[in-house]
Write a protein that holds these residues in place. Structure first.
Motif, PDB file in Angstrom:
ATOM      1  N   LYS A 245      -8.158   3.528  -5.821  1.00 58.20           N
ATOM      2  CA  LYS A 245      -7.654   2.167  -5.634  1.00 58.20           C
ATOM      3  C   LYS A 245      -8.294   1.537  -4.394  1.00 58.20           C
ATOM      4  CE  LYS A 245      -3.079   3.183  -7.587  1.00 58.20           C
ATOM      5  NZ  LYS A 245      -1.609   3.173  -7.325  1.00 58.20           N
TER       6      LYS A 245
ATOM      7  N   ASN B 238       0.811  -1.226   0.000  1.00 59.49           N
ATOM      8  CA  ASN B 238       0.000   0.000   0.000  1.00 59.49           C
ATOM      9  C   ASN B 238       0.843   1.274   0.000  1.00 59.49           C
ATOM     10  OD1 ASN B 238      -2.999  -0.904   0.477  1.00 59.49           O
ATOM     11  ND2 ASN B 238      -1.761  -2.166   1.857  1.00 59.49           N
TER      12      ASN B 238
ATOM     13  N   ARG C  40     -11.072   5.085  -2.478  1.00 56.85           N
ATOM     14  CA  ARG C  40     -11.386   5.208  -3.913  1.00 56.85           C
ATOM     15  C   ARG C  40     -11.522   6.673  -4.302  1.00 56.85           C
ATOM     16  NH1 ARG C  40     -15.362   1.138  -2.721  1.00 56.85           N
ATOM     17  NH2 ARG C  40     -14.583  -0.959  -3.232  1.00 56.85           N
TER      18      ARG C  40
ATOM     19  N   SER D 166     -10.029   9.117  -2.983  1.00 53.76           N
ATOM     20  CA  SER D 166      -8.729   9.772  -2.906  1.00 53.76           C
ATOM     21  C   SER D 166      -7.781   9.312  -3.993  1.00 53.76           C
ATOM     22  CB  SER D 166      -8.109   9.515  -1.532  1.00 53.76           C
ATOM     23  OG  SER D 166      -6.826  10.090  -1.434  1.00 53.76           O
ATOM     24  N   HIS D 167      -7.712   8.001  -4.240  1.00 51.63           N
ATOM     25  CA  HIS D 167      -6.710   7.464  -5.160  1.00 51.63           C
ATOM     26  C   HIS D 167      -7.306   6.535  -6.208  1.00 51.63           C
ATOM     27  CE1 HIS D 167      -3.507   9.144  -2.684  1.00 51.63           C
ATOM     28  NE2 HIS D 167      -4.082   8.604  -1.624  1.00 51.63           N
TER      29      HIS D 167
ATOM     30  N   ASP E  15       0.609   5.205  -1.432  1.00 44.37           N
ATOM     31  CA  ASP E  15      -0.715   5.835  -1.452  1.00 44.37           C
ATOM     32  C   ASP E  15      -1.344   5.928  -0.066  1.00 44.37           C
ATOM     33  OD1 ASP E  15      -0.507   6.047  -4.204  1.00 44.37           O
ATOM     34  OD2 ASP E  15      -1.367   4.060  -4.535  1.00 44.37           O
TER      35      ASP E  15
ATOM     36  N   SER F 272      -6.223  18.082   0.543  1.00 46.27           N
ATOM     37  CA  SER F 272      -6.112  17.002   1.509  1.00 46.27           C
ATOM     38  C   SER F 272      -6.858  17.387   2.774  1.00 46.27           C
ATOM     39  CB  SER F 272      -4.642  16.703   1.826  1.00 46.27           C
ATOM     40  OG  SER F 272      -4.044  17.842   2.419  1.00 46.27           O
TER      41      SER F 272
ATOM     42  N   LEU G 212      -4.033  10.388   4.129  1.00 40.52           N
ATOM     43  CA  LEU G 212      -5.214   9.587   3.824  1.00 40.52           C
ATOM     44  C   LEU G 212      -5.800   8.980   5.098  1.00 40.52           C
ATOM     45  CD1 LEU G 212      -7.175   8.273   1.855  1.00 40.52           C
ATOM     46  CD2 LEU G 212      -5.470   6.469   1.454  1.00 40.52           C
TER      47      LEU G 212
END
Length: 372
Positions: free
Chosen positions: A183, A139, A178, A180-181, A142, A260, A147
């Motif tokens: 993924k 991970n 999801r 945010s990135h 990311d 952020s 986050l």
């Protein structure tokens, strides 16, 4: 004829003279004996006439004899003591050897008990340290502290009661990642394994109080478990855990302008929160087994060891890292613990102490920070 008569007369007179001489000597001898006897009797009478004051003086010979007897008794006593030591010298030597051997055997058994308890924790651990490394590596980069801070805020808004089922918690976390990135969280099955073990073996996880009927878990425990996936410096991970404990948080304005949602904790947390967090770290297998194994009060015949409770670990960590002597008793209540508060620097020192050593990141037995 006449001649014979004369000779006979002479002989008779000689015999008579001899007899007379003998009788004279006997009389003188008797007289001398009587005089000596009388002298002795006179002397005896004179001794008897000595005043009574002089009769109490002990003769010199008697005093000398008593001193000799005393010296002999003292010498005999000294000989008895020395003889007692010499007679039992072998017993004393073998007794000392036996005591040393007994101490070595007892120490060996105590070390063995400590190793057994540590091995038991390693065997019952749900996660392997290598699996945790794989989780963080998969991970990276990311899933970082920014986050994680966003997830803390969103989950608090979604679960204001402070409890959530694992399914609902995962849904909010995945939606946040999801957005945010784009993924998903990698190696999430490792976190699932821990939660399943907590739900199935609730007696083993005393620090994780949950409702068995709806399988809800404390939100702070779920966030602590999620911190296993955090990549980056240890300081960032400690700050994220402090944010989980703190209720007084707000968003950083600079972070919001950059898109952020990093949160900043301005307050200090009470001791009850720190004890709770240590329990969560224990139950999410983020503390190494070695520092958790503590000696119990059962010292005889051999020293016994058990896994330390969060409160006991904190008490030792305070003395080790902060130099604070604990005055807690068995009846210590929460409002007494709330008087002691910790900022993020104190919290970092506690986690890095040799008695907690979160993630194996500890400084050793010496304190890093001292507070007056």
């Amino acid at each position: 004829m006449i001649r014979r008569v004369i000779v006979s007369t002479v002989r008779k007179s000689s015999v008579t003279n001899a007899i007379a001489a003998t009788a004279g000597r006997s009389k003188r001898s008797f007289s001398i004996r009587n005089n000596v006897s009388f002298t002795q009797s006179a002397n005896i009478n004179k001794i008897s006439d000595i005043p009574n004051a002089n009769r109490g003086v002990r003769p010199l010979s008697t005093t000398v004899n008593d001193s000799a007897i005393k010296e002999k008794n003292q010498t005999d006593k000294g000989k008895d003591v020395s003889d007692l030591f010499l007679d039992n010298l072998g017993k004393l030597f073998f007794g000392a050897i036996f005591s040393v051997i007994a101490l070595l055997v007892r120490s060996s058994y105590g070390t063995s008990n400590q190793a057994k308890e540590r091995d038991l924790l390693e065997e019952t651990s749900v996660l392997d340290p290598l699996e945790v490394d794989d989780l963080r590596t998969a991970n990276h980069p990311d899933f970082n502290s920014i986050l994680f801070s966003d997830i803390v805020l969103r989950t608090r808004m979604a679960f204001p009661s402070g409890e959530a089922s694992y399914f609902d918690f995962v849904s909010v976390v995945m939606d946040t990642i999801r957005l945010s990135h784009g993924k998903n969280l990698q190696f999430g099955h490792l976190l699932d394994r821990v939660v399943i073990d907590v739900l199935e073996n609730s007696d083993k996880y005393n620090a994780v109080a949950h409702n068995k009927d709806d399988s809800k878990l404390p939100l702070k425990f779920l966030l602590t478990l999620l911190s296993l996936a955090l990549s980056g410096p240890v300081d960032d991970r400690i700050q994220c855990l402090f944010d989980v404990m703190s209720d007084e948080v707000h968003r950083d304005g600079d972070a919001i302008s950059n898109g952020s949602s990093k949160i900043i904790s301005d307050s200090a947390v009470p001791e009850t929160e720190v004890v709770e967090m240590i329990g969560y770290l224990q139950n999410s297998w983020q503390l190494p087994p070695g520092p958790q194994v503590l000696a119990t009060e059962e010292k005889y015949p051999t020293q016994q060891y058990r896994r330390g409770t969060p409160r006991k670990l904190l008490r030792l960590a305070k003395e080790d890292a902060l130099g604070l002597k604990s005055t807690e008793t068995k009846d210590t209540s929460n409002h007494l613990e709330d008087k002691q508060r910790y900022d993020v620097d104190d919290f970092e020192a506690l986690l890095r102490s040799s008695y907690i050593c979160a993630w194996g990141e500890c400084y050793g037995p010496k304190a890093v920070k001292k507070r007056a």
